[in-house]
Write a protein that holds these residues in place. Structure first.
Motif, mmCIF file in Angstrom:
data_model
loop_
_atom_site.group_PDB
_atom_site.id
_atom_site.type_symbol
_atom_site.label_atom_id
_atom_site.label_comp_id
_atom_site.label_asym_id
_atom_site.label_seq_id
_atom_site.Cartn_x
_atom_site.Cartn_y
_atom_site.Cartn_z
ATOM 1 N N VAL A 50 -20.304 78.681 -90.145
ATOM 2 C CA VAL A 50 -19.509 77.508 -89.763
ATOM 3 C C VAL A 50 -19.996 76.268 -90.506
ATOM 4 N N ARG A 51 -21.317 76.096 -90.586
ATOM 5 C CA ARG A 51 -21.860 74.935 -91.291
ATOM 6 C C ARG A 51 -21.457 74.941 -92.763
ATOM 7 N N VAL A 54 -17.718 73.947 -92.992
ATOM 8 C CA VAL A 54 -17.402 72.561 -92.636
ATOM 9 C C VAL A 54 -17.961 71.583 -93.650
ATOM 10 N N VAL A 57 -18.930 66.667 -92.082
ATOM 11 C CA VAL A 57 -17.929 66.529 -91.025
ATOM 12 C C VAL A 57 -17.068 65.286 -91.242
ATOM 13 N N ALA A 66 -8.590 70.759 -95.370
ATOM 14 C CA ALA A 66 -9.385 70.813 -94.138
ATOM 15 C C ALA A 66 -8.750 71.704 -93.087
ATOM 16 N N THR A 69 -9.235 75.392 -94.044
ATOM 17 C CA THR A 69 -10.659 75.760 -94.065
ATOM 18 C C THR A 69 -11.221 75.902 -92.661
ATOM 19 N N LEU A 70 -10.953 74.924 -91.808
ATOM 20 C CA LEU A 70 -11.562 74.935 -90.485
ATOM 21 C C LEU A 70 -10.897 75.928 -89.552
ATOM 22 N N ALA A 73 -12.305 79.241 -90.530
ATOM 23 C CA ALA A 73 -13.682 79.378 -90.060
ATOM 24 C C ALA A 73 -13.731 79.652 -88.566
#
Length: 477
Positions: A50-51, A54, A57, A66, A69-70, A73
């Motif tokens: 996850v890190r 991201v 942030v 975004a 991608t998020l 994830a």
């Protein structure tokens, strides 16, 4: 930089359409990358992925990718309740029609703290809460009859039930509940400044009526007795008619936490298991369990709508007296929250789209699947079954295994991303818990779940053997 698009208004649908394609594509890619009911590798591995996805942030300049991608994830790192081997908790796979309705609620973004923010949503909420209140209290007819409030789930509903009891009976009201009761009940008593709760034994997993009678005789009132229709550990139902009779005899107020079991109201075959429910002054329902709603979807039903007067609040900018007198609905007394989204829309769509028969069929289906799973466990000499399921929860464990081995089996399955099982402690022993809420589960999936448990047990035994050999200075086998 151009001004970002809005989700509502005339251009809202056109702005959302390509974004929905992005979301759906990211969900599919994330699920494919996950490859099972849970991401493999455990907490550290998931956190690292996850890190990495991201990054920063809050970057200086926005990232046009975004959303994709998020969402990808999140999907890759999700516990997927629609996977038949994800069966740990009262965590249902939501119906597609309910999720689609929830999108509309988010796009329109009504807030149900004043009529001028939610004209149609406020009426829809009144219709749905009235219908659900009549399901719980079918004989309610008079003007002060049953009603219901929308909540975020069982915890908020239980807290509201205690608050209404306190406002009705006074600050000295004593919560009396079984050792099997949900943890939110004694916690709510503490938060509300009520006396220390009286915890009544539940030796067979349900509240013991004889012990309740003793408690009500020995402890000064007034009392709020809280029973449970669907415990979180084994899905058991307290003897509701007996509890209702004792409350009448002792002049005690009765609350039933039916967050899990309340869905039986939709089933013609299983509704009888809730006999006695209508005797309660308040009832917790939670349709993000046996209702297949996205979280949140809680309700609190009340037998006497006058009890809700305790929630009345005046704020001139939301429910000015002259506005109310002029006919604008007063919504502020319908919740402890002020701003709140129209969570009722997804439930309204589901009730209308599936009807009583459709929802009842889903309830029956998962309960029958749980019965089939229990039979598979009972017929497997490697396993021990706690009991036949009352609802859709099955407790089982490897036969003759110590508790630490049972816990290790569950953690091994989680670490591998193979299966998601819960845990429960009953009769002084640790059990694996399978909560069947997915109506698309098939018998082969149930067999696969038991195979995964057996493989995890063998892996644990092999690991213990290797550790023993190393400790004794032997070459690992």
């Amino acid at each position: 930089m151009s001004t970002p698009s809005l989700a509502s208004g005339p251009g809202g649908p056109n702005a959302l359409r390509p974004l929905l394609e992005t979301v759906l594509d990211a969900l599919a890619l994330g699920a494919r990358a996950r490859g099972g009911p849970l991401p493999a590798g455990g907490p550290d591995a998931v956190a690292a992925r996850v890190r990495a996805a991201v990054g920063d942030v809050l970057p200086r300049d926005g990232d046009p990718d975004a959303l994709h991608t998020l969402v990808q994830a999140l999907a890759e790192g999700a516990a997927d309740p629609a996977d038949p081997l994800c069966a740990a908790h009262l965590h249902c796979p939501p119906l597609a029609v309910a999720v689609a309705a929830d999108l509309a609620a988010s796009a329109l973004n009504p807030s149900l703290d004043s009529w001028d923010q939610a004209p149609a949503a406020s009426e829809l909420e009144a219709l749905v809460t009235g219908a659900l209140a009549r399901e719980v209290y079918p004989d309610s007819r008079d003007e002060h009859g049953a009603d219901a409030l929308v909540t975020t789930g069982g915890t908020e509903s239980n807290q509201l039930a205690l608050l209404l009891a306190r406002e009705t009976l006074g600050a000295g009201v004593r919560l009396v509940c079984g050792a099997n009761a949900h943890h939110s009940l004694p916690r709510a008593a503490r938060l509300l400044g009520l006396p220390e709760p009286v915890i009544v034994p539940a030796p067979a997993g349900t509240l013991d009526p004889a012990a309740l009678d003793e408690a009500l005789t020995a402890v000064p009132g007034p009392w709020l007795v809280a029973g449970t229709a669907g415990t979180t550990d084994a899905g058991l139902i307290d003897p509701l008619p007996e509890l209702a009779g004792l409350c009448r005899a002792h002049h005690a107020r009765l609350h039933i936490d039916a967050a899990y079991g309340g869905g039986l109201l939709f089933s013609a075959r299983r509704r009888g298991l809730l006999t006695g429910l209508a005797a309660a002054h308040t009832v917790t329902l939670d349709l993000h369990k046996l209702g297949w709603q996205p979280v949140p979807a809680g309700f609190l039903a009340v037998r006497d709508a006058r009890d809700l007067g305790a929630l009345h609040q005046r704020a001139d900018y939301l429910n000015a007296a002259d506005d109310t007198e002029a006919g604008l609905p007063d919504l502020l007394g319908r919740s402890l929250r002020t701003s709140r989204r129209p969570d009722v829309l997804k439930t309204a769509v589901t009730l209308k789209a599936l009807g009583r028969a459709g929802l009842g069929a889903l309830v029956d289906q998962v309960c029958e699947l749980a019965g089939q799973f229990a039979e598979l466990v009972r017929d497997d000499p490697r396993l021990e079954l706690y009991d036949r399921p009352t609802l859709s929860t099955v407790l089982f464990r490897p036969a003759d295994a110590p508790d630490d081995a049972v816990a290790a089996v569950r953690r091994h399955l989680l670490e591998q991303g193979r299966a998601v099982l819960g845990r429960a402690r009953l009769d002084g022993r640790l059990w694996l818990k399978a909560t069947i809420l997915n109506p698309h589960t098939r018998p082969a999936d149930l067999t696969s779940l038991l195979t995964a448990v057996a493989q995890a047990l063998r892996a644990g035994e092999a690991s213990q053997e290797r550790a023993k050999d190393l400790a004794e200075g032997n070459t690992p086998r």
